[in-house]
Design an enzyme around this catalytic site. Structure first.
Site, PDB file in Angstrom:
ATOM      1  CG  HIS A 117      -1.947  -1.042   1.264  1.00 21.04           C
ATOM      2  ND1 HIS A 117      -3.249  -0.860   0.823  1.00 21.04           N
ATOM      3  CD2 HIS A 117      -1.875  -2.316   1.690  1.00 21.04           C
ATOM      4  CE1 HIS A 117      -3.921  -1.991   1.000  1.00 21.04           C
ATOM      5  NE2 HIS A 117      -3.104  -2.892   1.523  1.00 21.04           N
ATOM      6  CE  LYS A 160     -14.310   5.344   1.244  1.00 21.58           C
ATOM      7  NZ  LYS A 160     -13.414   5.405   2.418  1.00 21.58           N
ATOM      8  CE  LYS A 215      -7.156  13.620   0.497  1.00 25.35           C
ATOM      9  NZ  LYS A 215      -7.024  12.489  -0.398  1.00 25.35           N
ATOM     10  NE  ARG A 216      -4.003   9.640  10.150  1.00 26.40           N
ATOM     11  CZ  ARG A 216      -3.711   8.855  11.193  1.00 26.40           C
ATOM     12  NH1 ARG A 216      -4.608   7.984  11.635  1.00 26.40           N
ATOM     13  NH2 ARG A 216      -2.563   8.956  11.807  1.00 26.40           N
ATOM     14  CB  THR A 227     -10.466   4.459  -0.821  1.00 26.88           C
ATOM     15  OG1 THR A 227      -9.972   4.817   0.469  1.00 26.88           O
ATOM     16  CG2 THR A 227      -9.716   3.249  -1.333  1.00 26.88           C
ATOM     17  CE  LYS A 232      -3.000  10.652   3.339  1.00 22.17           C
ATOM     18  NZ  LYS A 232      -3.619   9.731   2.370  1.00 22.17           N
TER      19      LYS A 232
HETATM   20  C1  26Q Z   1       3.132   0.034  10.451  1.00 24.56           C
HETATM   21  C2  26Q Z   1       4.033  -0.348  11.418  1.00 24.56           C
HETATM   22  C3  26Q Z   1       3.953   0.158  12.694  1.00 24.56           C
HETATM   23  C4  26Q Z   1       2.918   1.048  13.004  1.00 24.56           C
HETATM   24  C5  26Q Z   1       2.012   1.420  12.049  1.00 24.56           C
HETATM   25  C6  26Q Z   1       2.130   0.927  10.770  1.00 24.56           C
HETATM   26  C7  26Q Z   1       1.156   1.342   9.736  1.00 24.56           C
HETATM   27  C8  26Q Z   1      -0.196   1.455  10.037  1.00 24.56           C
HETATM   28  C9  26Q Z   1      -1.111   1.867   9.086  1.00 24.56           C
HETATM   29  C10 26Q Z   1       1.560   1.625   8.449  1.00 24.56           C
HETATM   30  C11 26Q Z   1       0.640   2.032   7.488  1.00 24.56           C
HETATM   31  C12 26Q Z   1      -0.714   2.149   7.800  1.00 24.56           C
HETATM   32  C13 26Q Z   1      -1.728   2.572   6.848  1.00 24.56           C
HETATM   33  C14 26Q Z   1      -1.523   2.796   5.564  1.00 24.56           C
HETATM   34  C15 26Q Z   1      -2.591   3.224   4.661  1.00 24.56           C
HETATM   35  O1  26Q Z   1      -3.698   3.506   5.079  1.00 24.56           O
HETATM   36  N1  26Q Z   1      -2.307   3.281   3.356  1.00 24.56           N
HETATM   37  C16 26Q Z   1      -3.317   3.675   2.378  1.00 24.56           C
HETATM   38  O2  26Q Z   1      -3.943   2.499   1.901  1.00 24.56           O
HETATM   39  C17 26Q Z   1      -5.056   2.817   1.075  1.00 24.56           C
HETATM   40  C18 26Q Z   1      -5.739   1.516   0.691  1.00 24.56           C
HETATM   41  O3  26Q Z   1      -4.973   0.822  -0.252  1.00 24.56           O
HETATM   42  C19 26Q Z   1      -4.610   3.603  -0.146  1.00 24.56           C
HETATM   43  O4  26Q Z   1      -5.751   3.996  -0.854  1.00 24.56           O
HETATM   44  C20 26Q Z   1      -3.800   4.836   0.271  1.00 24.56           C
HETATM   45  O5  26Q Z   1      -3.274   5.463  -0.866  1.00 24.56           O
HETATM   46  C21 26Q Z   1      -2.688   4.435   1.223  1.00 24.56           C
HETATM   47  O6  26Q Z   1      -2.010   5.584   1.702  1.00 24.56           O
END
Ligand code: 26Q
Length: 820
Positions: free
Chosen positions: A363, A666, A554-555, A662, A560
């Site tokens: 991702h 929406k 979004k975050r 995503t 972004k």
């Molecule tokens: C990893 C290790 C330790 C702590 C936290 C994490 C961690 C947690 C959440 C790393 C990444 C995330 C989340 C990532 C995320 O939301 N990515 C998004 O995924 C979406 C679905 O595919 C995409 O549409 C977005 O582009 C992407 O940023």
């Protein structure tokens, strides 16, 4: 008898009302006159759950009988949103339920509003997992979603003095009527300790892992019902508990206190979600969480597989296991350990099973977001897994050397171990080596994966690489959150669009129809009024539903580029200040999103938005033309009110940085037009809706790379563009910070000296594009036409399409109908 059947399963208004009163009495111990809102909510939730259970049991029976191939989705995060409305929708009983409650003087909407959603994820990745669960059930594909039942989900965001403050999300405070605890489904989880060699009666060597702690994972299940079908799949989340009530050994020594404290420690494993959407190096508890849910899930699959009577070397024929990013990638080593150490399978046979079981979804392309664990920590927590990873790596690197003799640089690059001290385990490499399929989440992202971060792996195994462009569920994000639009669509097209959104294409015929356009605008207008009311209530800001609603939700992240949006707002502000009579399209800018608590620049971006909002909203010179709102605590639930109300969707990421996005889908499905870069799924959205119906700006991913390589100098752009300079200088001057020039200095300095995300390079193009959007909005027939065409052409982005592709190209999973 029949009466009991009816009260537990009946779908008529009368049976629902009877069941509601029954549950209120027997579960809550209340009668209508004294019931609180929460009592009423729970009584209704249990009424709905009864109707799910009945289908749930039927599904379990059918699966047990047919023993179908099953998809297991492994994800550290799920963001399912509120359940009540979605379950009513999928059961098709929203209307009788509304009437049943109305007969008791209760408003269904009040109960829907009362539900607290499980915030068991950070953003896109967790919400994607929830959309996939919805589509799997709707497509009637046997599936289990495995994850962690965090006691505290993503923090609640409050805005105090313009900045983000985090408070704990105690979502289980009033109980969770949707879950079913399964104490009998529990597994041991070992951690730490050491390994030793063993010899069995036949003189064969083995390995024994002697852990220094053991605790349990208990299954907590939630039913995921498909739309208009009887299929109920499982969302099985694990909660951690002490292995025994107390440690007998410690108790005998009289250390009762120590034994109890130990129990508390084990429970911290599933206590809280990490609120960062990027890994932080060396967070031991995070590694424990990942291993915890992975081992419980794999042990559960092995248990299920054994009930079929099949041998373990056929495990991969029963299950296809998808790794949602690298968070569950330890599964590759854990399945090897379970097969080799616990079930006495030979290494080669176990590896055959393992590499045919897993598939990995990436991702992110951002190098800082690739997970790696320091070996000393890894060794301390999972000593046996480290040995297994070394063995997997040794065999894998031999394969690389055979293919590329003398290429030691390549061997180093591809190794699962990063040798730079203190040495690390690279989780993405482990996932690639252990998986038969690797996919990105949008065409551009999948291409860049092959060209950049996973290039060596692509050269070795091109056949493993695929693309699966993300999608979102039209049930939750159109039918449920935008009933007005849904009614208009159904009246115009028939009811089939929600399951087959290619039928939305028929709308193209009505795009220029004046009467239809009028109805379309009325739907949007009513959602804008509802959002305006909510914003007045929550933020005490009044906004004009006739203004253009320009939304970015979004975050909060530098890539972004919410601050690019702010540069535009300040540009308009300056234009009006210099030219008070300026005739511009009135706009309301709405922001929503959380910043990782430790991400200082993201928090400063929130401060900047609120500071600009404060000044703009109080300035009579711009009143009626500009309004800025930061909507606190963005969530799935708030999204329901936001997507349908948006006119313009801001998708501003630096090209090449957003894997897919995503939210972009929406918004567009609800008739918002997009202003965006050629990044992630924006590229495909633009392809589908047509270039004329999309506001495009910005450098391409290739231009971004080239610009940076050629020695990018944002300072020169700042000095060359007087309007931009005016905007940045105004922010730096303290105009938005009560004269304090220090607050935003880090942000301003970063922009003019570094600007890694190329805001200044894209600024002029963005401003020009926004001007175009503003002008187009004034031509309401043209705008409405574009809005209709967006909805008509968004069918591709249903997660049903995405899931059908995963089923066909990766999982080899087939639908199986369930009768009740
Ligand atoms: C990893 C290790 C330790 C702590 C936290 C994490 C961690 C947690 C959440 C790393 C990444 C995330 C989340 C990532 C995320 O939301 N990515 C998004 O995924 C979406 C679905 O595919 C995409 O549409 C977005 O582009 C992407 O940023």
């Amino acid at each position: 008898g029949t009466n009991r059947e009816t009260i537990r399963t009946g779908l008529s208004e009368e049976s629902i009302r009877a069941a509601f009163l029954d549950n209120l009495f027997y579960l809550q111990g209340r009668f209508p006159e004294v019931a609180t809102l929460n009592d009423q909510y729970k009584a209704l939730a249990y009424t709905v759950r009864d109707r799910l259970l009945h289908r749930w049991v039927a599904t379990t029976r059918a699966y047990q009988k047919a023993n179908p191939r099953t998809v297991c989705y492994l994800s550290a995060e799920y963001l399912p949103g509120p359940f009540l409305g979605n379950n009513l929708l999928n059961l098709g009983i929203e209307e009788p339920t509304r009437r049943a409650l109305a007969g008791l003087g209760i408003e269904l909407d009040a109960l829907l509003e009362h539900e607290e959603e499980p915030g068991l994820g950070n953003g896109g990745l967790g919400r994607l997992a929830a959309c996939f669960m919805d589509s799997l059930a709707t497509l009637q594909v046997p599936a289990i979603g495995y994850g962690i039942r965090y006691e505290f989900g993503i923090f609640d965001q409050v805005i105090r003095d313009g900045g983000q403050v985090e408070t704990t999300d105690n979502w289980l405070r009033f109980g969770n009527p949707w879950e079913v605890r399964r104490p009998a489904i529990a597994y041991d989880v070992r951690i730490g300790g050491y390994t030793e060699q063993t010899t069995d009666a036949q003189g064969r060597f083995g390995v024994r892992w002697v852990p220094n702690e053991v605790f349990n994972g208990i299954a907590v299940d939630t039913a995921i019902l498909g739309h208009g079908v009887n299929t109920v799949n499982l969302l099985r989340l694990w909660t951690a508990e002490a292995a025994e009530g107390f440690d007998f050994h410690a108790f005998n020594r009289g250390d009762y206190y120590g034994a109890v404290v130990r129990e508390v420690r084990s429970e911290t494993i599933s206590k809280v979600l990490y609120p960062n959407d990027e890994p932080e190096i060396g967070k031991r508890l995070r590694l424990l969480q990942q291993y915890f849910f992975v081992t419980c899930s794999l042990q559960d699959m092995i248990r299920i597989h054994r009930t079929t009577g099949q041998p373990l070397d056929k495990f991969h024929e029963k299950f296809s296991v998808q790794l949602n990013d690298t968070h569950p990638a330890i599964a590759v080593a854990e399945l090897m350990r379970l097969l080799v150490d616990e079930h006495q399978m030979g290494w080669d046979a176990a590896w055959e099973v393992t590499r045919h079981t897993f598939a990995y979804t990436n991702h992110t392309l951002l190098p800082e977001a690739l997970e790696k664990w320091p070996i000393p920590l890894f060794q301390n927590v999972l000593p046996r897994h480290l040995e297994i990873i070394y063995e997997i790596n040794a065999r894998f690197l031999d394969e690389v050397r055979l293919r590329h003799p003398f290429d030691t640089a390549r061997v180093q690059r591809m190794s699962i171990i990063d040798e730079a001290p203190p040495r690390f385990v690279r989780m993405a490499h482990l996932a690639c080596v252990g998986s038969f399929a690797i996919n990105g989440v949008a065409e551009l992202h999948s291409r860049l994966l092959k060209e950049t971060v996973l290039r060596d792996f692509f050269e070795l195994w091109p056949e493993k690489f695929q693309n699966k462009t993300n999608g979102v569920t039209p049930r939750r994000f159109v039918m449920l959150s935008n009933p007005g639009l849904s009614r208009l669509l159904t009246r115009t097209l028939g009811a089939g669009w929600a399951r087959d959104p290619s039928q939305l294409r028929v709308l193209e015929r009505h795009a220029d129809d004046a009467a239809f356009q009028q109805e379309w605008r009325e739907v949007k207008r009513s959602r804008k009024e509802a959002l305006a009311a909510r914003i007045l209530d929550r933020c005490n800001v009044s906004i004009d539903p006739d203004s253009l609603f320009d939304v970015q939700a979004k975050r909060i992240h530098e890539y972004k580029r919410q601050h690019l949006n702010v540069l535009h707002i300040v540009t308009l502000y300056n234009r009006i200040k210099f030219n008070p009579g300026l005739d511009i399209t009135p706009r309301t800018f709405i922001f929503g999103g959380k910043a990782a608590p430790g991400y200082a620049m993201a928090k400063l971006m929130i401060r900047l938005i609120n500071a600009v909002a404060d000044v703009v909203n109080r300035d009579p010179d711009v009143a009626g033309r500009l309004r800025v709102v930061f909507l606190p605590n963005f969530s799935v639930k708030l999204g329901h009110g936001l997507y349908p109300a948006a006119d313009l969707s801001e998708q501003l990421s630096t090209a090449g940085k957003e894997a897919s996005g995503t939210g972009n889908m929406k918004f567009s499905m609800n008739g918002a037009l997009t202003i965006g870069t050629l990044d992630g799924a924006n590229v495909e959205i633009r392809e589908e809706v047509g270039a004329d119906n999309f506001f495009l700006f910005g450098l391409t991913a290739e231009e971004v790379v080239r610009t940076l390589a050629e020695g990018y100098r944002p300072w020169d752009i700042y000095n060359a563009n007087l309007e931009l300079k005016g905007v940045i200088d105004l922010i730096a001057s303290g105009h938005f910070s009560h004269g304090d020039r220090t607050v935003f200095q880090p942000l301003v300095d970063h922009l003019v000296w570094h600007d890694n995300y190329l805001l200044l390079a894209d600024y002029a193009g963005y401003i020009a594009c926004q001007e175009q959007a503003g002008l187009t909005y004034r031509d309401s027939r043209q705008w409405t036409r574009m809005s209709i065409l967006n909805v008509a052409r968004m069918g591709k982005f249903s997660s049903d399409r995405t899931i059908a592709e995963y089923c066909r190209d990766i999982w080899r999973a087939e639908p199986m109908a369930v009768d009740v």
